[in-house]
Write a protein that holds these residues in place. Structure first.
Motif, PDB file in Angstrom:
ATOM      1  N   ARG A 179      -0.590  -4.772 -10.902  1.00 50.25           N
ATOM      2  CA  ARG A 179      -1.618  -4.276  -9.978  1.00 50.25           C
ATOM      3  C   ARG A 179      -0.946  -3.877  -8.683  1.00 50.25           C
ATOM      4  O   ARG A 179       0.076  -4.435  -8.310  1.00 50.25           O
ATOM      5  CB  ARG A 179      -2.653  -5.374  -9.690  1.00 50.25           C
ATOM      6  CG  ARG A 179      -3.437  -5.816 -10.898  1.00 50.25           C
ATOM      7  CD  ARG A 179      -4.403  -6.917 -10.519  1.00 50.25           C
ATOM      8  NE  ARG A 179      -5.249  -7.316 -11.630  1.00 50.25           N
ATOM      9  CZ  ARG A 179      -6.305  -8.102 -11.498  1.00 50.25           C
ATOM     10  NH1 ARG A 179      -6.663  -8.571 -10.303  1.00 50.25           N
ATOM     11  NH2 ARG A 179      -7.020  -8.436 -12.551  1.00 50.25           N
ATOM     12  N   ARG A 180      -1.580  -2.967  -7.954  1.00 51.44           N
ATOM     13  CA  ARG A 180      -0.990  -2.521  -6.688  1.00 51.44           C
ATOM     14  C   ARG A 180      -2.061  -2.147  -5.686  1.00 51.44           C
ATOM     15  O   ARG A 180      -3.181  -1.805  -6.056  1.00 51.44           O
ATOM     16  CB  ARG A 180      -0.072  -1.342  -6.923  1.00 51.44           C
ATOM     17  CG  ARG A 180      -0.810  -0.167  -7.530  1.00 51.44           C
ATOM     18  CD  ARG A 180       0.052   1.001  -7.787  1.00 51.44           C
ATOM     19  NE  ARG A 180       0.656   1.356  -9.009  1.00 51.44           N
ATOM     20  CZ  ARG A 180       0.281   1.131 -10.253  1.00 51.44           C
ATOM     21  NH1 ARG A 180      -0.754   0.432 -10.515  1.00 51.44           N
ATOM     22  NH2 ARG A 180       0.934   1.617 -11.276  1.00 51.44           N
ATOM     23  N   ALA A 181      -1.670  -2.228  -4.422  1.00 52.73           N
ATOM     24  CA  ALA A 181      -2.549  -1.828  -3.327  1.00 52.73           C
ATOM     25  C   ALA A 181      -1.672  -1.353  -2.180  1.00 52.73           C
ATOM     26  O   ALA A 181      -0.521  -1.765  -2.040  1.00 52.73           O
ATOM     27  CB  ALA A 181      -3.414  -2.999  -2.865  1.00 52.73           C
ATOM     28  N   VAL A 182      -2.232  -0.485  -1.353  1.00 53.32           N
ATOM     29  CA  VAL A 182      -1.514   0.009  -0.176  1.00 53.32           C
ATOM     30  C   VAL A 182      -2.399  -0.212   1.033  1.00 53.32           C
ATOM     31  O   VAL A 182      -3.572   0.135   1.036  1.00 53.32           O
ATOM     32  CB  VAL A 182      -1.176   1.516  -0.317  1.00 53.32           C
ATOM     33  CG1 VAL A 182      -0.505   2.030   0.939  1.00 53.32           C
ATOM     34  CG2 VAL A 182      -0.306   1.757  -1.537  1.00 53.32           C
ATOM     35  N   ASP A 183      -1.809  -0.841   2.077  1.00 56.02           N
ATOM     36  CA  ASP A 183      -2.551  -0.975   3.332  1.00 56.02           C
ATOM     37  C   ASP A 183      -1.943  -0.011   4.336  1.00 56.02           C
ATOM     38  O   ASP A 183      -1.293   0.952   3.949  1.00 56.02           O
ATOM     39  CB  ASP A 183      -2.573  -2.432   3.823  1.00 56.02           C
ATOM     40  CG  ASP A 183      -1.170  -2.975   4.117  1.00 56.02           C
ATOM     41  OD1 ASP A 183      -0.227  -2.172   4.300  1.00 56.02           O
ATOM     42  OD2 ASP A 183      -1.014  -4.206   4.175  1.00 56.02           O
TER      43      ASP A 183
END
Length: 159
Positions: free
Chosen positions: A142-146
């Motif tokens: 899973r991945r996310a970018v802030d």
């Protein structure tokens, strides 16, 4: 040489041969025959060298056979996983046990490299070996970018 019992990952499979990697020692063994094994299969097995040269191996016994599924998820890491690395430096790895069984690895990566990092994890032979050691059958990335950095979560999941 003598028989060897352990956990092996099939790293390469052709019609007539198979390459196994011992997940504990990282030693590589070539089987002289393929009895229906496929890449990413995990075996709890015993192998023995084939005489007279002992350069290839024979599968003697398979106690367990399972497959590790690699999943490139469109979900974000959990809030808990993001909180674990909120103050971490880029590249720092945080490992934690999953509720129940399994393990989750979380790390920060530069935002521009999140997709590449996810791809690298999914293509890395060590990801499958780690899943085999953890007795996982599914690896979910899973991945996310802030605003500044990205977060990558690698979930090693059991049955």
């Amino acid at each position: 040489m003598t028989e060897k019992t352990g956990t092996f990952v099939v790293t390469h499979a052709e019609d007539e041969s198979v390459v196994l990697r011992d997940v504990d020692s990282a030693q590589v063994h070539t089987l002289a025959a393929n009895d229906g094994l496929e890449t990413h299969d995990v075996l709890e097995a015993t192998i023995a060298p084939e005489p007279p040269l002992e350069v290839s191996w024979t599968l003697i016994d398979v106690e367990d056979r399972r497959r590790v599924e690699l999943v490139d998820s469109d979900l974000e890491p959990t809030t808990h996983s993001k909180e674990l690395v909120a103050d971490a430096d880029v590249g720092d790895l945080h490992q934690h046990e999953r509720a129940g069984t399994g393990e989750i690895h979380v790390f920060r990566v530069p935002a521009a490299q999140v997709e590449e990092a996810a791809r690298d994890v999914l293509q890395d032979e060590e990801t499958i070996a780690r899943a085999a050691r953890l007795e996982a059958v599914r690896v979910e990335v899973r991945r996310a970018v802030d605003d500044e950095d990205g977060v990558l979560s690698v979930r090693y999941l059991p049955d």
